[in-house]
Write an enzyme that holds these catalytic residues in place. Structure first.
Site, mmCIF file in Angstrom:
data_model
loop_
_atom_site.group_PDB
_atom_site.id
_atom_site.type_symbol
_atom_site.label_atom_id
_atom_site.label_comp_id
_atom_site.label_asym_id
_atom_site.label_seq_id
_atom_site.Cartn_x
_atom_site.Cartn_y
_atom_site.Cartn_z
ATOM 1 N N GLU A 1 -31.681 2.713 3.672
ATOM 2 C CA GLU A 1 -31.712 2.026 4.965
ATOM 3 C C GLU A 1 -30.510 2.416 5.830
ATOM 4 O O GLU A 1 -29.886 1.557 6.465
ATOM 5 C CB GLU A 1 -31.765 0.509 4.756
ATOM 6 C CG GLU A 1 -33.022 0.046 4.041
ATOM 7 C CD GLU A 1 -33.088 -1.440 3.834
ATOM 8 O OE1 GLU A 1 -34.158 -2.029 3.987
ATOM 9 O OE2 GLU A 1 -32.036 -2.046 3.492
ATOM 10 N N GLU B 1 -40.515 -0.910 1.162
ATOM 11 C CA GLU B 1 -40.212 -2.263 0.697
ATOM 12 C C GLU B 1 -41.141 -3.223 1.425
ATOM 13 O O GLU B 1 -41.024 -3.414 2.641
ATOM 14 C CB GLU B 1 -38.751 -2.650 0.989
ATOM 15 C CG GLU B 1 -37.718 -1.840 0.227
ATOM 16 C CD GLU B 1 -36.292 -2.313 0.499
ATOM 17 O OE1 GLU B 1 -36.134 -3.303 1.250
ATOM 18 O OE2 GLU B 1 -35.353 -1.697 -0.027
#
Length: 778
Positions: free
Chosen positions: A184, A258
């Protein structure tokens, strides 16, 4: 007749050849096609779920993997945490619960592939996002950048990961399909060269399977590279998220890196849950569109020991329970979500695939209530003191986890004095001549306490407990203890630094209970202390240690760190795995920094995950209050420039006791108002004393998710602030704050400090009112 050594060599050679042949037979391919993933040349939809081997007792790895397979997953996704594998520089540990290669081989045994996420940064609500604490010993360190020292250490770690896991790629007969680069990163930075360097290190480490990057829909544009496959993270609206992905990556399979079926918990806030129906709807949408995904988390487990992390700002430490309201519970139990997902996935199995039976639940026991009879006060068991002119953070004393005590002597003072600790990371107990006088909680951004008048020298002790380091965002360089200085502070903000300290480090470890403590009989105390007890079992099994009688601290059982407890909740129990218990005597050691109500423990058969005991908060808007300023003329109005610097407004002197600040808009156009500090000025430009100030009215305050109390505007601290509501509601402008100054004053100006850590709610347009009488309707 052959000699024994020859026979042994021949046997070894035969075994080696057999294994080599088996490995050759199992070699496969995994590639990224124009529309789908290709497993051995055939289209493949990844149904993955996240679970972390460090959050599961090693003895239960196989059970949790069987549960994942029974739920209908064909892949598991796993973070690695650098700090668990290199707790000291150049000392790598891949054994026991850190044996990631064993975990991957067990996954393969259960018919599961593996998506590997080795870091170097992981986040995952894990201490320091997975970074080793000792990186912070370098004062000018810049994490997640091309900082030479950081890159050198990250490379050493990733090359060691390669030694362990490169042989377990699918191309070599193993289960690893893909490897993630960083994590991320678009939410943190936009240095695509840095991302490329991490990618190149992974290649050098021997990884030849597809490499990928994950980010949220709005962040992934910041770190996109054409040589890295992109996946998108989200918790809802898959269609919208995949549209954003397609704009960035026009071809290739769709994948959610995710997908969130729940969320993590933080101390002092309610337990998070996610409704089953929308989760199943989103998963079905992805399956119908042949989109791959990884459920984060399929099984959350527990951040055992001292491994739980924190978010910031505001500082919000996470619970040790990482249940996540996941389909497989913290203790590995089947849930409603599990059953729903299993039923859904059964309709989308690929050719030749079947669902195995659900594994039996591991044994559960209870432990009858028993007394904790031994106690070792922290201040009677301190390490050797280290002289220091000024206090320094824990890392400068080569301490990574635990607590630290700062001691000095204060000279006589004829009146009450305020002391500012800049800053406490994270929870401080303040003692004066051995008596507890204050507590500082970083969550509340309140770093000031009062010392009463004293006619002789007094000893000041500041005990600081370090909680998890920040694991996400720009505050990740989170050093512990006292991070800057300690100083006297007066009402006008003038300071005088306090020097001449003795420092006592108190290092603690996740996998080893404290040793060398001098235990005596338990006695009532509100000061930090260790406690010890022995309990006897005639059988073992999973159990949940009931901590509701205790204050705040840590627990070890038979040397295993269970994690943190805090009576504010939401978690009131601690998961104690059966394999960590034994028949006969078992030892429990507790560090409680506040002291228990009753020194007793028991073991329950079910967890308590959502029981809050948070003291009530004062709202500055009472029933019936309806301020009306319409008949008044403001003493000043205008527009503040953007930025976070002090802003000063001057106006014609006016006498009054009541002050009102009405905010009409914000710099970003958001509905919020945030204010860090307010001072009023007299006609000579001097600050008017705030000693008697109190808030009479604030139309809106965020008191649930943040400490957005309006009284923060005069608490002498730049890090705290008034914040209008944002969590459950977001009322728009105008916003109104009314103060009672305690007595009349001649006012000729205002100084306003915007919120420092974020541009949210910084004031643009405003009006100021002053009155000798209370405002109408207040």
């Amino acid at each position: 007749m052959l000699r024994k050594s020859t026979v042994l060599f021949a046997g070894f050679l035969l075994s080696f050849l057999v294994l080599s042949c088996q490995s050759q037979q199992k070699k496969g391919t995994f590639t990224i096609g124009e529309e789908s993933f290709l497993l051995n040349g055939k289209p493949y939809v990844i149904r993955s779920g996240e679970m972390h081997f460090m959050r599961i007792p090693e003895a239960y790895w196989e059970h949790r993997l069987k549960m994942a397979k029974a739920m209908g997953l064909n892949t598991v996704c796993a973070y690695m945490f650098w700090n668990a594998h290199e707790e000291k520089p150049d000392e790598f540990n891949f054994s026991g619960r850190r044996d990631v290669a064993k975990f991957c081989r067990l996954a393969q045994k259960e018919g599961l592939y593996v998506i590997l996420r080795p870091g170097p940064y992981s986040c995952a609500e894990w201490e320091f996002g997975g970074f080793p604490w000792w990186l912070l010993k370098k004062k000018d360190l810049e994490l997640r950048t091309q900082d030479p020292y950081y890159m050198e250490r990250a490379k050493k770690y990733l090359l060691e990961v390669g030694k362990q896991l490169a042989p377990l790629q699918i191309t070599k007969g193993g289960p690893i399909l893909m490897v993630q680069v960083e994590n991320e990163y678009g939410s943190y930075g936009n240095d695509t060269v840095y991302m490329g360097r991490i990618r190149d290190i992974l290649k050098e480490a021997g990884f030849e399977v597809p490499l990928f990057a994950c980010d949220g829909p709005s962040q992934m544009v910041r770190d996109k590279r054409s040589d890295l496959f992109s996946v998108v993270n989200f918790g809802g609206n898959p269609e919208g998220a995949f549209k954003a992905l397609r704009k960035l990556q026009p071809s290739g399979p769709l994948m959610c890196g995710e997908y969130y079926p729940g969320w993590f918990d933080s101390w002092g806030k309610p337990h998070h849950t996610g409704q089953t129906a929308p989760i199943l709807g989103n998963l079905k949408w992805m399956l119908d569109h042949k989109a791959s995904f990884s459920i984060y988390m399929a099984h959350g487990g527990t951040s055992f020991g001292l491994w739980s992390g924190a978010n910031c700002p505001p500082f919000s430490p996470q619970t040790s329970s990482y249940d996540y309201d996941a389909p497989i519970s913290e203790a590995g139990w089947e849930t409603e979500k599990f059953d729903g997902i299993r039923n859904l996935f059964s309709k989308y199995l690929q050719e030749g695939e079947t669902l195995p039976e659900i594994p039996a639940k591991n044994p559960v026991i209870t432990i009858p209530e028993f007394s904790v009879t031994q106690m070792a006060p922290v201040f009677e068991n301190l390490s050797e003191g280290i002289p220091a002119e000024t206090p320094k953070n824990m890392e400068e004393y080569n301490e990574g986890y635990g607590f630290i005590v700062y001691r000095t002597v204060l000279p006589p003072a004829s009146g009450v004095r305020k002391i500012h600790v800049d800053e406490v990371h994270d929870y401080a107990v303040i003692l004066l001549d051995g008596k507890r006088i204050a507590t500082i909680d970083r969550r509340k951004t309140n770093n000031i306490f009062e010392v009463p008048a004293h006619d002789k020298d007094v000893q000041l002790d500041i005990f600081v407990e370090a909680m998890g380091r920040v694991n996400y965002g720009g505050y990740i360089h989170d050093r512990k203890g006292i991070t800057r200085k300690v100083e006297y502070i007066n009402e006008t903000g003038d300071t005088e630094e306090i020097t001449g300290w003795t420092v006592f480090p108190g290092p603690l470890h996740s996998d080893k209970a404290p040793e060398g403590l001098n235990f005596g009989k338990v006695r009532k105390t509100d000061k930090p202390a260790f406690y010890r007890a022995v309990f006897t079992l005639d059988k073992t099994g999973d159990v949940f240690l009931d901590m509701r009688h205790w204050g705040k601290g840590l627990v070890w059982v038979n040397g295993h760190g269970l994690g943190r407890f805090w009576n504010i909740g939401p978690t009131q129990t601690m998961y104690l795995p059966g394999p960590w218990l034994k028949k006969g005597e078992n030892e429990v050691i507790i560090l409680d920094v506040n002291g228990p109500e009753k020194p007793e423990l028991q073991g329950l058969e079910k967890p308590i995950l959502n029981e809050l005991h948070v003291p009530g908060v004062v709202r500055h808007r009472k029933a019936g209050q309806n301020p009306d300023l319409s008949s008044l003329r403001p003493v000043a109005k205008g527009t503040f420039p953007a930025g976070k610097s002090w802003q000063t407004v001057r106006f014609k002197p006016v006498t009054g006791r009541y002050f009102a600040l009405e905010t009409l808009s914000s710099q970003r156009g958001d509905p919020f108002t945030t204010v860090a500090e307010i001072y009023l000025l007299d006609p000579f430009g001097k600050k008017i004393s705030r000693k008697q100030w109190k808030v009479l009215y604030a139309d809106s305050e965020e008191l649930g998710s943040d400490d957005g109390n309006a009284a923060n505007v005069f608490d002498l601290q730049f890090t705290s602030f008034w914040h209008t509501r944002w969590r459950s509601a977001q009322p728009g402008h105008p916003h109104l704050l009314i103060l009672d100054l305690g007595k009349e004053a001649k006012i000729a100006g205002m100084m306003y400090l915007p919120r420092q850590d974020s541009p949210n709610g910084r004031i643009r347009d405003y009006e100021i009112y002053v009155s000798r009488k209370p405002f109408k309707g207040v």
